[in-house]
Each structure stands twice: as C-alpha cells, then as structure tokens.
Design a protein around this motif. Structure first.
Motif, mmCIF file in Angstrom:
data_model
loop_
_atom_site.group_PDB
_atom_site.id
_atom_site.type_symbol
_atom_site.label_atom_id
_atom_site.label_comp_id
_atom_site.label_asym_id
_atom_site.label_seq_id
_atom_site.Cartn_x
_atom_site.Cartn_y
_atom_site.Cartn_z
ATOM 1 N N PHE A 1 0.800 -1.223 0.000
ATOM 2 C CA PHE A 1 0.000 0.000 0.000
ATOM 3 C C PHE A 1 0.837 1.279 0.000
ATOM 4 O O PHE A 1 0.279 2.370 0.007
ATOM 5 C CB PHE A 1 -0.943 0.007 1.211
ATOM 6 N N ALA A 2 2.157 1.170 -0.008
ATOM 7 C CA ALA A 2 3.017 2.353 0.102
ATOM 8 C C ALA A 2 2.718 3.424 -0.947
ATOM 9 O O ALA A 2 2.591 4.612 -0.610
ATOM 10 C CB ALA A 2 4.486 1.950 0.061
ATOM 11 N N PRO A 3 2.588 3.078 -2.224
ATOM 12 C CA PRO A 3 2.334 4.138 -3.214
ATOM 13 C C PRO A 3 1.013 4.860 -2.997
ATOM 14 O O PRO A 3 0.861 6.009 -3.410
ATOM 15 C CB PRO A 3 2.348 3.384 -4.551
ATOM 16 N N LEU A 4 0.045 4.177 -2.378
ATOM 17 C CA LEU A 4 -1.255 4.804 -2.131
ATOM 18 C C LEU A 4 -1.261 5.621 -0.858
ATOM 19 O O LEU A 4 -2.007 6.598 -0.738
ATOM 20 C CB LEU A 4 -2.346 3.724 -2.063
ATOM 21 N N ASP A 5 -0.421 5.232 0.107
ATOM 22 C CA ASP A 5 -0.428 5.893 1.419
ATOM 23 C C ASP A 5 0.381 7.176 1.442
ATOM 24 O O ASP A 5 0.155 8.036 2.297
ATOM 25 C CB ASP A 5 0.115 4.936 2.482
ATOM 26 N N ARG A 6 1.344 7.313 0.548
ATOM 27 C CA ARG A 6 2.245 8.460 0.589
ATOM 28 C C ARG A 6 1.685 9.581 -0.283
ATOM 29 O O ARG A 6 1.398 9.383 -1.459
ATOM 30 C CB ARG A 6 3.641 8.069 0.097
ATOM 31 N N ARG A 7 1.569 10.789 0.282
ATOM 32 C CA ARG A 7 1.125 11.939 -0.501
ATOM 33 C C ARG A 7 2.284 12.460 -1.335
ATOM 34 O O ARG A 7 3.419 12.557 -0.856
ATOM 35 C CB ARG A 7 0.597 13.050 0.406
ATOM 36 N N THR A 8 1.985 12.811 -2.562
ATOM 37 C CA THR A 8 3.010 13.320 -3.464
ATOM 38 C C THR A 8 2.478 14.529 -4.210
ATOM 39 O O THR A 8 1.272 14.740 -4.309
ATOM 40 C CB THR A 8 3.436 12.250 -4.491
ATOM 41 N N GLY A 9 3.392 15.314 -4.757
ATOM 42 C CA GLY A 9 3.024 16.392 -5.664
ATOM 43 C C GLY A 9 3.125 17.775 -5.057
ATOM 44 O O GLY A 9 2.639 18.030 -3.962
ATOM 45 N N ILE A 10 3.806 18.658 -5.792
ATOM 46 C CA ILE A 10 3.822 20.081 -5.460
ATOM 47 C C ILE A 10 3.280 20.832 -6.666
ATOM 48 O O ILE A 10 3.522 20.437 -7.807
ATOM 49 C CB ILE A 10 5.240 20.576 -5.072
ATOM 50 N N PRO A 11 2.496 21.897 -6.434
ATOM 51 C CA PRO A 11 1.788 22.540 -7.547
ATOM 52 C C PRO A 11 2.702 23.361 -8.444
ATOM 53 O O PRO A 11 3.480 24.192 -7.968
ATOM 54 C CB PRO A 11 0.760 23.434 -6.842
ATOM 55 N N ILE A 12 2.608 23.125 -9.749
ATOM 56 C CA ILE A 12 3.305 23.977 -10.709
ATOM 57 C C ILE A 12 2.674 25.362 -10.643
ATOM 58 O O ILE A 12 1.464 25.505 -10.704
ATOM 59 C CB ILE A 12 3.182 23.404 -12.130
ATOM 60 N N GLY A 13 3.483 26.385 -10.492
ATOM 61 C CA GLY A 13 2.969 27.750 -10.430
ATOM 62 C C GLY A 13 3.246 28.445 -9.112
ATOM 63 O O GLY A 13 3.218 29.670 -9.035
ATOM 64 N N ASN A 14 3.523 27.683 -8.056
ATOM 65 C CA ASN A 14 3.841 28.289 -6.765
ATOM 66 C C ASN A 14 5.294 28.757 -6.710
ATOM 67 O O ASN A 14 6.195 28.042 -7.148
ATOM 68 C CB ASN A 14 3.634 27.277 -5.630
ATOM 69 N N LEU A 15 5.520 29.910 -6.117
ATOM 70 C CA LEU A 15 6.887 30.357 -5.850
ATOM 71 C C LEU A 15 7.606 29.341 -4.971
ATOM 72 O O LEU A 15 8.772 29.008 -5.200
ATOM 73 C CB LEU A 15 6.857 31.730 -5.167
ATOM 74 N N THR A 16 6.923 28.843 -3.940
ATOM 75 C CA THR A 16 7.541 27.872 -3.043
ATOM 76 C C THR A 16 7.867 26.574 -3.786
ATOM 77 O O THR A 16 8.892 25.942 -3.495
ATOM 78 C CB THR A 16 6.612 27.573 -1.859
ATOM 79 N N SER A 17 7.040 26.178 -4.743
ATOM 80 C CA SER A 17 7.293 24.935 -5.466
ATOM 81 C C SER A 17 8.577 25.012 -6.271
ATOM 82 O O SER A 17 9.312 24.021 -6.394
ATOM 83 C CB SER A 17 6.119 24.608 -6.399
ATOM 84 N N GLN A 18 8.866 26.173 -6.837
ATOM 85 C CA GLN A 18 10.113 26.340 -7.584
ATOM 86 C C GLN A 18 11.314 26.109 -6.671
ATOM 87 O O GLN A 18 12.282 25.450 -7.053
ATOM 88 C CB GLN A 18 10.162 27.746 -8.182
#
Length: 360
Positions: free
Chosen positions: A188-205
């Motif tokens: 279940f590891a791939p389902l349990d772990r949250r991933t992704g940062i939004p393209i467009g955020n200053l912090t994401s860069q």
C-alpha cells in the motif's frame, strides 16, 4: 551544514510582509483579488501577521487551470493572500539555503536561468565528445511530501517556520496517487504516501531545487562529474567516453530511487555533442544554436492572434510590444535572424476603421 534558526520573527514581521506584498503584486495590480487586498492593505497585512503569530493561518483553495505549451500542464494558482506568505517565507529562507546549492543548478535562481544554462552547456560541448541528457518522469507530481519535509528539517531548525512550510506543502491539490514501487515498499506504500507540489507556486520552484540538491551533491562529490548541470529536472552530463556516461546513467537511476523518483524511460540518451542537443528550447551545437522548430511556429501563431485582437480593438499595443520583446529576447540567443524576418514579414498590425497602424 548548520541548520538555520531564529528566523520566525523576520518571516512574520510587518516589514517583511509588506515587501512580500509588493513582490507578489508585480504585473498583477489590476486583478480583482490583488486590487481588493491593496485597498485595505494595512488591515490585510496586520490580519495576516496576527494569523501567522497565533498559528491560525491556513492556506486557501487553489484555482486550477491548464496551459498548452507543447503538452498540457495543470497550473495551480494560490489565492493572493497565500502568495504574499510564499514571498514572505522565501525572502528569509531562500538566500542562505540557495548558497548551499551546486553552482550549476540554473532554475529560478538569481544570476542563473535558461540562457546561462545553455551557455554553460555549449562551452562544455566544445571540450567533450558525448553528452547524456536526462529528465525525471512526472517530477512535480512525484515529489514525496514526507521526504521533502525531512530535507527541510535537515536544513531549518526553526519550528514555526517548519510548521508554516509543512502547511504550504500539505495544502497542495490532491492529484492522482503515484503508483511506482520502490525498494522497501509494502503493497500500500504508493497509495499511502502523498506526493506532488503545484506547478505555479513560488515555493514549489524552491522546493524543486531543494528536493534534488542531495542528488546534485551525489553527482558532484561521489560520481565526481564536473561537467554536470540541472535545470529543474532536465539534467546534462558530458564526457569523452560513452561507456562512462552509461555508467553515470545507471548510477543516476539507482540514486533517484532513494528520493522516490524515476528517469523518463525515453529521455535518458547518450549522443555525440556534434549532433546537437535539444536543451531548454534550443538545439545546441558546440559552436552554434538554433531555436526549436515548434518555438518559432508557436510564436508565429501567437503573433497572428495578437494582430487579429489588435485589429478588433481587444488588445493594446503595449501588451503586443511586451510579448514580442519577450520572445525576441529569447530568440536572440540563437541564430534566428532569418527566422525573425520570416515571422515578422507576414504580420501587419492595423487598427480597424481608421485607427492607427503599427509594425511589429
């Protein structure tokens, strides 16, 4: 490195929030959310400061939209109030952490950028025979939240700043779960772990640079690759020996798995530098470069759309000029004199019904 601490007061100070507001509004003053915030500026900033100090600040909902540049990308736009917070925290933490990054990381850093990266590669291409170009499959959607937080903890000690950064990370829109399995995963590891940062955020860069910094250090210090550069998830290494680059590619695949990332299966090729490298919008040879074909076609279509909008009175000349100069600024870093003549000779900007005519 020594973890940075005692910076919360600097992040949440009124003066820092005011500077953050001024940066966040650049080029966006007429947008409703920005104008509304500015009408009650002191009240908005004091309210925001109080929420930060009391620990009650919560990021708002993102506005999602899709842009089409070669391929569709989902952009997540944070509310203006949150963009002020992003600037406020970055103004304090980015300078000391940026100094720890390798010299040849070029995305979203002062004094770096696309053209500096292309210049650096072209200089190396005049010395080395072969190049390995790689990129990461679905990089932004694959960034693992817990690993990102761990990397922040190793660099920042201030608990309040970390809490704020965690809230920004946790507020990312929930996308489709990442399904790759990595060594040590259970079912279940791939389902349990949250991933992704939004393209467009200053912090994401910034997070995108930070997340791969350990990997960059591995390339430079363990693999001892001197001619290596990265722009977000585009990575380039050079050598005289094709076999050595194949070894580097295998090591890269193994090391990226530690950060739960994968190389794009079709974008990790070794080729002679003399064949030209498709890099950051250019095709780069050791002594010359040209724009990618699709870049010129895309701008030509945009120019025709702008001419139609200008003719109908829906677009002002100042916006036409700004957009055109931006493209010329990019194009002039390649051999594009003939391309520019061909594009601009086909379009005339004329106002309808007796209005003025302008030349692009």
């Amino acid at each position: 490195m020594k973890r940075i601490d005692g910076i919360w007061d600097a992040v949440a100070s009124f003066e820092n929030l005011l500077r953050a507001y001024r940066k966040a509004r650049r080029g966006k003053r007429r947008r409703p959310g920005v104008a509304e915030f500015g009408l009650n500026l002191e009240h908005e900033l004091l309210t925001l400061q109080r929420a930060l100090h009391e620990g009650t600040y919560r990021p708002g909902e993102y506005r999602l939209f899709t842009i089409y540049e070669r391929k569709p990308r989902v952009i997540a736009a944070a509310p203006f109030r949150d963009r002020v917070v992003h600037h406020a925290v970055m103004q304090v933490i980015e300078p000391p952490l940026d100094r720890t990054f390798i010299h040849d990381s070029y995305a979203c850093r002062k004094g770096k950028g696309v053209h500096a990266a292309v210049d650096r590669y072209q200089a190396w291409a005049q010395t080395y025979r072969y190049v390995l170009k790689m990129d990461i499959q679905q990089y932004f959607p694959s960034v693992d939240h817990e690993l990102l937080k761990e990397k922040l903890r190793r660099r920042i000690k201030d608990a309040q700043v970390l809490d704020l950064l965690y809230r920004i990370i946790d507020s990312a829109p929930q996308g489709a779960p990442a399904f790759p399995y990595f060594p040590g995963d259970d079912l279940f590891a791939p389902l349990d772990r949250r991933t992704g940062i939004p393209i467009g955020n200053l912090t994401s860069q910034f997070f995108a640079n930070l997340y791969l910094d350990d990997f960059d250090q591995y390339i430079k210090q363990v693999l001892k690759v001197r001619p290596y550069l990265r722009y977000v998830d585009d990575m380039v290494a050079l050598d005289h020996d094709k076999a050595r680059l194949a070894e580097i590619r295998a090591a890269v695949r193994e090391r990226l798995a530690i950060d739960r990332l994968q190389l794009h299966p079709r974008k990790a090729q070794v080729s002679p530098v003399a064949d030209g490298l498709n890099l950051l919008g250019y095709v780069v040879y050791p002594t010359r470069r040209r724009l990618r074909n699709d870049n010129g076609h895309r701008f030509a279509r945009k120019l025709r759309r702008m001419a139609a909008a200008y003719r109908a009175g829906r677009l002002e000349w100042a916006k036409v000029a700004a957009s055109t100069q931006s493209w010329i600024g990019h194009a002039k870093h390649a051999d594009t004199e003939g391309l520019c003549r061909a594009i601009f000779s086909q379009v005339v900007f004329t106002r309808g019904m007796g209005q003025e005519t302008a030349s692009a």
